[in-house]
Design a protein around this motif. Structure first.
Motif, PDB file in Angstrom:
ATOM      1  N   ALA A   5     -46.307   1.206 -29.698  1.00 55.47           N
ATOM      2  CA  ALA A   5     -46.336  -0.518 -29.270  1.00 55.47           C
ATOM      3  C   ALA A   5     -45.201  -0.003 -28.342  1.00 55.47           C
ATOM      4  O   ALA A   5     -45.135   1.116 -28.325  1.00 55.47           O
ATOM      5  N   CYS A   6     -45.471  -1.406 -27.502  1.00 55.55           N
ATOM      6  CA  CYS A   6     -44.856  -1.580 -26.476  1.00 55.55           C
ATOM      7  C   CYS A   6     -43.255  -1.760 -26.819  1.00 55.55           C
ATOM      8  O   CYS A   6     -42.678  -2.632 -27.420  1.00 55.55           O
ATOM      9  N   PRO A   7     -42.757  -0.715 -26.397  1.00 53.82           N
ATOM     10  CA  PRO A   7     -41.424  -0.809 -26.665  1.00 53.82           C
ATOM     11  C   PRO A   7     -40.361  -2.435 -25.989  1.00 53.82           C
ATOM     12  O   PRO A   7     -38.687  -2.149 -26.470  1.00 53.82           O
ATOM     13  N   CYS A  31     -49.360  -2.471 -21.439  1.00 58.98           N
ATOM     14  CA  CYS A  31     -49.957  -3.394 -22.588  1.00 58.98           C
ATOM     15  C   CYS A  31     -50.059  -4.433 -21.557  1.00 58.98           C
ATOM     16  O   CYS A  31     -49.982  -5.057 -20.471  1.00 58.98           O
ATOM     17  N   GLY A  32     -50.588  -5.676 -22.549  1.00 57.73           N
ATOM     18  CA  GLY A  32     -51.545  -6.701 -21.805  1.00 57.73           C
ATOM     19  C   GLY A  32     -50.450  -7.696 -21.158  1.00 57.73           C
ATOM     20  O   GLY A  32     -50.152  -8.861 -20.542  1.00 57.73           O
ATOM     21  N   LYS A  33     -49.373  -7.767 -22.113  1.00 57.05           N
ATOM     22  CA  LYS A  33     -48.534  -8.708 -21.873  1.00 57.05           C
ATOM     23  C   LYS A  33     -47.584  -8.777 -20.907  1.00 57.05           C
ATOM     24  O   LYS A  33     -47.080  -9.469 -20.311  1.00 57.05           O
ATOM     25  N   CYS A  34     -47.128  -7.292 -20.883  1.00 52.78           N
ATOM     26  CA  CYS A  34     -45.991  -7.206 -20.470  1.00 52.78           C
ATOM     27  C   CYS A  34     -46.073  -6.755 -18.811  1.00 52.78           C
ATOM     28  O   CYS A  34     -46.323  -6.652 -18.115  1.00 52.78           O
ATOM     29  N   ASP A  35     -47.898  -6.556 -18.865  1.00 52.83           N
ATOM     30  CA  ASP A  35     -48.077  -6.029 -17.584  1.00 52.83           C
ATOM     31  C   ASP A  35     -47.731  -4.709 -17.092  1.00 52.83           C
ATOM     32  O   ASP A  35     -47.528  -4.451 -16.570  1.00 52.83           O
ATOM     33  N   GLU A  36     -47.388  -3.931 -18.351  1.00 48.00           N
ATOM     34  CA  GLU A  36     -46.744  -1.946 -17.988  1.00 48.00           C
ATOM     35  C   GLU A  36     -48.058  -1.383 -18.539  1.00 48.00           C
ATOM     36  O   GLU A  36     -48.083  -1.428 -19.493  1.00 48.00           O
TER      37      GLU A  36
ATOM     38  N   GLY B 131     -38.646   8.024 -26.120  1.00 53.89           N
ATOM     39  CA  GLY B 131     -38.356   6.519 -26.213  1.00 53.89           C
ATOM     40  C   GLY B 131     -37.045   6.545 -26.267  1.00 53.89           C
ATOM     41  O   GLY B 131     -36.790   6.898 -26.452  1.00 53.89           O
ATOM     42  N   GLU B 132     -36.421   4.719 -26.032  1.00 53.64           N
ATOM     43  CA  GLU B 132     -35.356   4.394 -26.312  1.00 53.64           C
ATOM     44  C   GLU B 132     -35.471   4.287 -27.824  1.00 53.64           C
ATOM     45  O   GLU B 132     -36.086   3.388 -28.389  1.00 53.64           O
ATOM     46  N   ILE B 133     -34.218   4.324 -28.025  1.00 54.05           N
ATOM     47  CA  ILE B 133     -34.176   3.922 -29.582  1.00 54.05           C
ATOM     48  C   ILE B 133     -33.481   2.324 -30.284  1.00 54.05           C
ATOM     49  O   ILE B 133     -33.671   1.848 -31.161  1.00 54.05           O
ATOM     50  N   GLU B 134     -32.672   2.315 -29.190  1.00 48.45           N
ATOM     51  CA  GLU B 134     -32.308   0.540 -28.867  1.00 48.45           C
ATOM     52  C   GLU B 134     -34.237   0.049 -28.628  1.00 48.45           C
ATOM     53  O   GLU B 134     -33.906  -1.219 -28.418  1.00 48.45           O
ATOM     54  N   ASN B 135     -35.222   0.341 -28.038  1.00 46.01           N
ATOM     55  CA  ASN B 135     -36.632  -0.009 -28.039  1.00 46.01           C
ATOM     56  C   ASN B 135     -37.265   0.712 -28.709  1.00 46.01           C
ATOM     57  O   ASN B 135     -37.650   1.915 -27.883  1.00 46.01           O
ATOM     58  N   LEU B 136     -37.565   0.452 -29.366  1.00 48.84           N
ATOM     59  CA  LEU B 136     -38.288   1.637 -30.444  1.00 48.84           C
ATOM     60  C   LEU B 136     -39.973   1.476 -30.203  1.00 48.84           C
ATOM     61  O   LEU B 136     -40.606   0.220 -30.798  1.00 48.84           O
ATOM     62  N   PRO B 137     -40.417   2.675 -29.618  1.00 48.87           N
ATOM     63  CA  PRO B 137     -41.984   2.244 -29.264  1.00 48.87           C
ATOM     64  C   PRO B 137     -43.062   2.148 -29.851  1.00 48.87           C
ATOM     65  O   PRO B 137     -44.111   3.605 -30.755  1.00 48.87           O
ATOM     66  N   VAL B 138     -42.624   2.057 -31.268  1.00 46.93           N
ATOM     67  CA  VAL B 138     -43.292   1.643 -32.594  1.00 46.93           C
ATOM     68  C   VAL B 138     -43.702   0.327 -32.875  1.00 46.93           C
ATOM     69  O   VAL B 138     -42.873  -1.110 -33.488  1.00 46.93           O
ATOM     70  N   GLU B 139     -44.934   0.352 -33.570  1.00 50.32           N
ATOM     71  CA  GLU B 139     -44.832  -0.770 -35.033  1.00 50.32           C
ATOM     72  C   GLU B 139     -44.256  -1.513 -35.556  1.00 50.32           C
ATOM     73  O   GLU B 139     -43.964  -0.234 -36.417  1.00 50.32           O
ATOM     74  N   ASP B 140     -44.596  -2.211 -35.995  1.00 50.13           N
ATOM     75  CA  ASP B 140     -43.772  -3.949 -37.222  1.00 50.13           C
ATOM     76  C   ASP B 140     -44.230  -2.730 -38.039  1.00 50.13           C
ATOM     77  O   ASP B 140     -45.035  -2.296 -38.292  1.00 50.13           O
ATOM     78  N   ASN B 141     -43.200  -2.638 -39.584  1.00 54.02           N
ATOM     79  CA  ASN B 141     -43.401  -2.438 -41.398  1.00 54.02           C
ATOM     80  C   ASN B 141     -44.366  -0.842 -41.771  1.00 54.02           C
ATOM     81  O   ASN B 141     -45.725  -1.329 -41.726  1.00 54.02           O
TER      82      ASN B 141
END
Lengths: 54, 252
Positions: A5-7, A31-36, B131-141
């Motif tokens: 997912a987008c971070p 990511c289309g929403k963040c344009d990143e 990635g950063e652990i404060e902003n994980l590039p992973v989907e919810d749940n």
């Protein structure tokens, strides 16, 4: 790759593959929403925010 | 309080140099006894170390999270700060071919090392992401179990990290995290030292504050399942008895 997912917004990403063997080697995630764009290099998606990337 | 960005860059640079072997002695490694002996002293068994690629065992960490996480076949596991991949590979053996283990690390040199180890061990059920652990590039749940070994203390924002962990876990998902906590006041010069931060000391919280942070992030049943004094050769005498390695379990 399917639970990436987008971070920033945690939203879905659009995958664009440029090189693939039995796994994705090079490409981008967009990511289309963040344009990143997040690059995939040597099989590793770089999901760091732009200011922490090399 | 230090600038969060500065801390991150300092940690990133330090662990990049450890990954490149420019830094022969890291915080969590005892040069006199060797990496394997040190790994055994923090909770890995000889068999575990022998069953994963040599390059994955870097003598870092302060526990063995997969030993206590009770991983089951088919589970999806996320490792925060995966380094050379030691805990990712141990978890991969436990969750089996129907499971999946994801390692997140912010240091590209560590990720390159982990990727080499994937090839050596021919692992099919692991993946690594920068990635950063404060902003994980992973989907919810999406994750059953989050593990981590002596990494959250390095984060300048532990509450943000645990909130992210909570977000990515499935309902009833769990964490089993090894980390460093402190008892009582630490000398100010140590608290202010960037080097001490990268050595897992200056950024560590007091035990109660650490547990409260996890609870505040939304977790229930926050429990210390194991703990032992953390002491390193060459550690400042003023830290004697004040540094503890804990293994924490909590549920979403």
């Amino acid at each position: 790759m399917d639970i990436l997912a987008c971070p920033i917004c945690k939203g879905d990403l659009e995958l664009n593959v440029t090189e693939e063997t039995d796994e994705i080697i090079t490409g981008t995630l967009y990511c289309g929403k963040c344009d990143e764009y997040y690059p995939i290099e040597d099989g590793i998606p770089n999901m760091l925010p732009p200011d922490l990337r090399e | 309080m230090k600038n969060e960005k500065e801390i991150k860059q300092f940690v990133k640079d330090r662990y990049a140099s450890i990954a490149s072997n420019e830094d022969s002695c890291c915080s969590c490694c005892n040069c006199n006894t060797g990496i394997v002996e040190h790994a055994k002293s923090i909770g890995y068994s000889e068999a575990e170390i022998r069953n994963i690629p040599d390059g994955a065992v870097m003598g870092l960490g302060c526990g063995n999270p997969t030993a206590l996480a009770e991983l089951k076949a088919g589970e999806t596991v996320l490792d925060l700060g995966s380094g050379g991949g030691v805990d990712v590979f141990l978890a991969a053996q436990k969750v089996g071919e129907n499971g999946n283990v994801i390692g997140v690390d912010m240091t590209s040199e560590m990720l390159e090392k982990a990727r080499e180890n994937v090839k050596v061990g021919n692992y099919k059920n692991v993946e690594f992401r920068a990635g950063e652990i404060e902003n994980l590039p992973v989907e919810d749940n999406s994750i059953d179990v989050v593990i981590s070994n002596c990494v959250v203390n390095l984060s300048p924002d532990k509450l943000a990290t645990y909130k992210e962990v909570f977000r990515v876990l499935k309902p009833d998902g769990r964490v089993l995290i090894s980390d460093i906590v402190t008892e009582g006041e630490l000398p100010e010069d140590i608290r202010q030292s960037f080097d001490s931060w990268t050595e897992c000391i200056a950024g560590a919280l007091e035990t109660q504050e650490y547990l409260d942070t996890i609870t505040k992030a939304g977790f229930r049943d926050v429990t210390i399942v194991a703990k032992h004094p953390f002491c390193e050769p060459g550690m400042d005498d003023r830290l004697a008895g004040k540094i503890t390695s804990i293994q924490v379990q909590a549920y979403k």
